[in-house]
Write a protein that holds these residues in place. Sequence first.
Motif, mmCIF file in Angstrom:
data_model
loop_
_atom_site.group_PDB
_atom_site.id
_atom_site.type_symbol
_atom_site.label_atom_id
_atom_site.label_comp_id
_atom_site.label_asym_id
_atom_site.label_seq_id
_atom_site.Cartn_x
_atom_site.Cartn_y
_atom_site.Cartn_z
ATOM 1 N N ARG A 95 11.390 10.489 -0.094
ATOM 2 C CA ARG A 95 11.280 11.319 -1.310
ATOM 3 C C ARG A 95 11.857 10.618 -2.534
ATOM 4 N N VAL A 96 12.676 9.575 -2.287
ATOM 5 C CA VAL A 96 13.390 8.936 -3.394
ATOM 6 C C VAL A 96 12.739 7.600 -3.715
ATOM 7 N N LYS A 97 11.977 7.587 -4.808
ATOM 8 C CA LYS A 97 11.135 6.450 -5.128
ATOM 9 C C LYS A 97 11.931 5.172 -5.377
ATOM 10 N N GLU A 98 13.033 5.296 -6.082
ATOM 11 C CA GLU A 98 13.798 4.091 -6.413
ATOM 12 C C GLU A 98 14.448 3.476 -5.179
ATOM 13 N N ARG A 99 14.764 4.301 -4.199
ATOM 14 C CA ARG A 99 15.307 3.774 -2.955
ATOM 15 C C ARG A 99 14.228 2.954 -2.236
ATOM 16 N N LEU A 100 13.011 3.494 -2.203
ATOM 17 C CA LEU A 100 11.889 2.761 -1.614
ATOM 18 C C LEU A 100 11.677 1.447 -2.362
ATOM 19 N N ARG A 101 11.697 1.530 -3.710
ATOM 20 C CA ARG A 101 11.456 0.323 -4.507
ATOM 21 C C ARG A 101 12.465 -0.769 -4.136
ATOM 22 N N MET A 102 13.703 -0.372 -3.960
ATOM 23 C CA MET A 102 14.740 -1.354 -3.635
ATOM 24 C C MET A 102 14.429 -2.057 -2.314
ATOM 25 N N VAL A 103 13.991 -1.275 -1.330
ATOM 26 C CA VAL A 103 13.670 -1.844 -0.016
ATOM 27 C C VAL A 103 12.493 -2.819 -0.129
ATOM 28 N N PHE A 104 11.453 -2.416 -0.861
ATOM 29 C CA PHE A 104 10.289 -3.285 -1.039
ATOM 30 C C PHE A 104 10.670 -4.540 -1.819
ATOM 31 N N ASP A 105 11.520 -4.350 -2.820
ATOM 32 C CA ASP A 105 11.924 -5.450 -3.675
ATOM 33 C C ASP A 105 12.718 -6.496 -2.894
ATOM 34 N N ILE A 106 13.670 -6.036 -2.094
ATOM 35 C CA ILE A 106 14.537 -6.970 -1.364
ATOM 36 C C ILE A 106 13.799 -7.627 -0.196
ATOM 37 N N TYR A 107 13.045 -6.824 0.574
ATOM 38 C CA TYR A 107 12.517 -7.348 1.842
ATOM 39 C C TYR A 107 11.036 -7.718 1.826
ATOM 40 N N GLN A 108 10.310 -7.258 0.796
ATOM 41 C CA GLN A 108 8.876 -7.612 0.670
ATOM 42 C C GLN A 108 8.116 -7.440 2.000
ATOM 43 N N PRO A 109 8.103 -6.227 2.564
ATOM 44 C CA PRO A 109 7.449 -6.060 3.867
ATOM 45 C C PRO A 109 5.936 -6.326 3.797
ATOM 46 N N GLN A 110 5.419 -6.940 4.861
ATOM 47 C CA GLN A 110 3.981 -7.239 4.921
ATOM 48 C C GLN A 110 3.208 -6.151 5.656
ATOM 49 N N ILE A 111 3.873 -5.555 6.640
ATOM 50 C CA ILE A 111 3.247 -4.474 7.426
ATOM 51 C C ILE A 111 4.161 -3.266 7.354
ATOM 52 N N ILE A 112 3.586 -2.103 7.086
ATOM 53 C CA ILE A 112 4.383 -0.865 7.044
ATOM 54 C C ILE A 112 3.825 0.129 8.045
ATOM 55 N N PHE A 113 4.685 0.613 8.916
ATOM 56 C CA PHE A 113 4.334 1.757 9.766
ATOM 57 C C PHE A 113 5.032 2.968 9.165
ATOM 58 N N HIS A 114 4.241 3.919 8.696
ATOM 59 C CA HIS A 114 4.828 5.087 8.024
ATOM 60 C C HIS A 114 4.873 6.264 9.003
ATOM 61 N N ALA A 115 6.033 6.425 9.636
ATOM 62 C CA ALA A 115 6.195 7.497 10.631
ATOM 63 C C ALA A 115 7.167 8.574 10.162
ATOM 64 N N ALA A 116 7.717 8.409 8.958
ATOM 65 C CA ALA A 116 8.647 9.416 8.439
ATOM 66 C C ALA A 116 7.867 10.677 8.093
ATOM 67 N N ALA A 117 8.302 11.807 8.622
ATOM 68 C CA ALA A 117 7.582 13.056 8.351
ATOM 69 C C ALA A 117 8.413 14.232 8.824
ATOM 70 N N TYR A 118 8.111 15.385 8.254
ATOM 71 C CA TYR A 118 8.561 16.641 8.845
ATOM 72 C C TYR A 118 7.428 17.122 9.733
ATOM 73 N N LYS A 119 7.747 17.545 10.964
ATOM 74 C CA LYS A 119 6.672 17.768 11.930
ATOM 75 C C LYS A 119 6.660 19.141 12.586
ATOM 76 N N HIS A 120 7.762 19.903 12.497
ATOM 77 C CA HIS A 120 7.796 21.159 13.258
ATOM 78 C C HIS A 120 7.048 22.277 12.533
ATOM 79 N N VAL A 121 6.015 22.784 13.190
ATOM 80 C CA VAL A 121 5.115 23.756 12.555
ATOM 81 C C VAL A 121 5.841 25.008 12.042
ATOM 82 N N PRO A 122 6.624 25.718 12.881
ATOM 83 C CA PRO A 122 7.230 26.961 12.382
ATOM 84 C C PRO A 122 8.194 26.707 11.214
ATOM 85 N N LEU A 123 8.937 25.615 11.285
ATOM 86 C CA LEU A 123 9.906 25.303 10.248
ATOM 87 C C LEU A 123 9.218 24.983 8.918
#
Length: 381
Positions: A95-123
């Motif tokens: 949710r925090v764009k600048e935190r993401l930017r910092m990670v991309f900036d420092i590590y320059q990832p080539q492959i991203i697996f995006h598994a972060a999510a909220y998943k519980h239906v009732p919640l």
Amino acid sequence: SFHQWVRPIKIEDLLGRSEIHINMEEVMTEFCGKVVLVTGAAGSIGSELCRQLAQMNIRKLIMFDSAESPLHNVRLEFEKNYPGLDFVPVIGDVRVKERLRMVFDIYQPQIIFHAAAYKHVPLMEENPCEAVLVNVVGSRQVADMAVEYGAEKMIMVSTDKAVNPTNVMGCSKRLAEIYVQSLGCAIREGKVKGHTKFITTRFGNVLGSNGSVIPRFKEQIENGGPVTVTHPDIIRFFMTIPEACRLVMEAATMGEGNEIFVFEMGKAVKIVDLATRMIELAGYRPGEDIEIKFTGLRPGEKLYEEVLSDKENTIPTENKKIMIAKVRHYEYVDILDIYTEFEKLSRTVKIMDTVKLMKKVVPEFKSKNSPRFEVLDKQPE
């Protein structure tokens, strides 16, 4: 009370099918020497993706998660089990764009697996703006960074609940799919600068994932019952965590970009049969030693998940366990303002407006067993 299973449960015992194996050779070559970022790295799927990547000779693994203790535990496990692996645990929030930017900036990832999510239906039914903020806005921010920092591929982990969604969670995941797919198409058509390929994978319930039905049944059996099932007829498609992750990696290798891959999940399993089988495998008699109790469907829950892979809505691939979903195409320029609006509504916690917009963008989203939002389906435009 007993704490020992009579014998370890095997997938065949519970699912009535054998485990799916894939050719890991091509997959190895795809990721070898790469910097890989996994969001949601401390979750059930994310951490297993990391375990498999750890054995692939990758250059560096960035493990990104917002949950402190789970990430700490994963770190300890990886320091112990993969001493040769260059990995970096990062506390951060999609949710925090600048935190993401910092990670991309420092590590320059080539492959991203995006598994972060909220998943519980009732919640998520009770917290729609949080579902949208993490699953829609978060996915968009990860995707936008991937393009801006020149990542080769982003693989988005989705769910069968995104197909004809009946709940907020499923619709939020469908909206994430729509964003990354339309962005990928816009890049391919030269309408957006960049070269990142976007690949989406959808699968059903994962056996033994955090908060899922197997650990709950196990605990209920250990406490002498009752084992609770929402409805006698409820069915779900299941696969194990390692199976799901191997298929995600294979899809990542096969994907040319903009596909939504769906997995052959085998036969649907009746949850009540699962409960019965687990009670028996623990050495008890269902209904005598341990009671099965029906508690009623929860908001947003449906009896049957959509079958992901029938002939009408999929195209086959060379792997008979993996198909490509046919979906409606959304034009990137047409949806940009809508996603900005989703961000505004969810960040200011406008609940009804958020769900109203979800239903407008994904007209097949019809609420089930959710009185608060069913009203929105009844109103004439």
